[in-house]
Design a protein around this motif. Sequence first.
Motif, PDB file in Angstrom:
ATOM      1  N   ALA A   1       5.715  12.901  -5.713  1.00  0.00           N
ATOM      2  CA  ALA A   1       5.313  12.020  -4.609  1.00  0.00           C
ATOM      3  C   ALA A   1       6.523  11.661  -3.751  1.00  0.00           C
ATOM      4  O   ALA A   1       6.484  11.769  -2.525  1.00  0.00           O
ATOM      5  CB  ALA A   1       4.646  10.758  -5.156  1.00  0.00           C
ATOM      6  N   ARG A   2       7.604  11.270  -4.403  1.00  0.00           N
ATOM      7  CA  ARG A   2       8.829  10.921  -3.662  1.00  0.00           C
ATOM      8  C   ARG A   2       9.407  12.132  -2.945  1.00  0.00           C
ATOM      9  O   ARG A   2       9.809  12.054  -1.786  1.00  0.00           O
ATOM     10  CB  ARG A   2       9.865  10.323  -4.620  1.00  0.00           C
TER      11      ARG A   2
ATOM     12  N   GLU B   1      10.050  15.256   2.471  1.00  0.00           N
ATOM     13  CA  GLU B   1       9.901  16.498   3.230  1.00  0.00           C
ATOM     14  C   GLU B   1       8.795  16.472   4.283  1.00  0.00           C
ATOM     15  O   GLU B   1       8.878  17.213   5.266  1.00  0.00           O
ATOM     16  CB  GLU B   1       9.572  17.651   2.270  1.00  0.00           C
ATOM     17  N   LEU B   2       7.764  15.664   4.053  1.00  0.00           N
ATOM     18  CA  LEU B   2       6.559  15.739   4.885  1.00  0.00           C
ATOM     19  C   LEU B   2       6.130  14.368   5.371  1.00  0.00           C
ATOM     20  O   LEU B   2       6.420  13.358   4.728  1.00  0.00           O
ATOM     21  CB  LEU B   2       5.397  16.337   4.060  1.00  0.00           C
ATOM     22  N   PRO B   3       5.364  14.330   6.460  1.00  0.00           N
ATOM     23  CA  PRO B   3       4.739  13.062   6.856  1.00  0.00           C
ATOM     24  C   PRO B   3       3.749  12.636   5.760  1.00  0.00           C
ATOM     25  O   PRO B   3       3.240  13.490   5.017  1.00  0.00           O
ATOM     26  CB  PRO B   3       4.001  13.392   8.153  1.00  0.00           C
TER      27      PRO B   3
ATOM     28  N   LEU C   1       0.324  13.575   1.072  1.00  0.00           N
ATOM     29  CA  LEU C   1      -0.839  13.272   0.248  1.00  0.00           C
ATOM     30  C   LEU C   1      -1.661  14.539   0.001  1.00  0.00           C
ATOM     31  O   LEU C   1      -2.124  14.775  -1.115  1.00  0.00           O
ATOM     32  CB  LEU C   1      -1.704  12.183   0.881  1.00  0.00           C
ATOM     33  N   ARG C   2      -1.830  15.358   1.008  1.00  0.00           N
ATOM     34  CA  ARG C   2      -2.580  16.608   0.849  1.00  0.00           C
ATOM     35  C   ARG C   2      -1.914  17.503  -0.198  1.00  0.00           C
ATOM     36  O   ARG C   2      -2.560  18.016  -1.107  1.00  0.00           O
ATOM     37  CB  ARG C   2      -2.673  17.330   2.198  1.00  0.00           C
TER      38      ARG C   2
ATOM     39  N   ALA D   1       3.514   4.571   2.414  1.00  0.00           N
ATOM     40  CA  ALA D   1       4.227   5.245   3.506  1.00  0.00           C
ATOM     41  C   ALA D   1       3.263   5.577   4.639  1.00  0.00           C
ATOM     42  O   ALA D   1       3.600   5.421   5.817  1.00  0.00           O
ATOM     43  CB  ALA D   1       4.889   6.525   2.984  1.00  0.00           C
ATOM     44  N   GLY D   2       2.049   5.985   4.291  1.00  0.00           N
ATOM     45  CA  GLY D   2       1.055   6.308   5.312  1.00  0.00           C
ATOM     46  C   GLY D   2       0.571   5.097   6.073  1.00  0.00           C
ATOM     47  O   GLY D   2       0.297   5.163   7.278  1.00  0.00           O
ATOM     48  N   ARG D   3       0.477   3.977   5.388  1.00  0.00           N
ATOM     49  CA  ARG D   3       0.102   2.726   6.080  1.00  0.00           C
ATOM     50  C   ARG D   3       1.204   2.306   7.045  1.00  0.00           C
ATOM     51  O   ARG D   3       0.943   1.860   8.150  1.00  0.00           O
ATOM     52  CB  ARG D   3      -0.144   1.627   5.051  1.00  0.00           C
TER      53      ARG D   3
END
Length: 168
Positions: free
Chosen positions: A55-56, A61-63, A68-69, A117-119
């Motif tokens: 997850a970290r 590396e990614l948005p 999450l995907r 992170a997405g929020r």
Amino acid sequence: MATRLFASAGAEPSMRAIAQEAGVGIATLYRHFPTREALVDAVYRDQVTRLTDGARDLLDELPPRAALRRWAELFGDWIATKNGMLDTLLAMIESGEIAHSRTQAELFAAIDEILGAGRATGELRADVTAEDIAASLIGIFTVAHPHEHEARASRLLTIVLDGLRPTP
């Protein structure tokens, strides 16, 4: 090697098959893993570590939405691996050798990290919990085993992830 065999097996593979897949003798396998439970424990813990550390790493590396995907796809691989060692794993959980609640807490923390992170970026809804994501993923990968129904699993993941976008 054992992970790949567990993931592709319909039933638990024999220790002999695992040794053969790894290219070692059965005695060598037993020297490193004196029991099936020791091997299952090592594979299981390795997979959980890959998910929690993953997850970290993915967020580096990614948005968040893309992380999450990718994390969900890794979760699907983990589910497939668990299916190939399910009888032994369930016995170990029942006996207390593996603390299911600890694993669950670690996985929820990994999901929470991505959701947070997405929020923060506005990519993911604020009202979704790690438990919601875990339940959705378990449902998806129960219906569409990733190695047998890859296209269906991918489509279902897209539907769930689309539903995680914040509404205006």
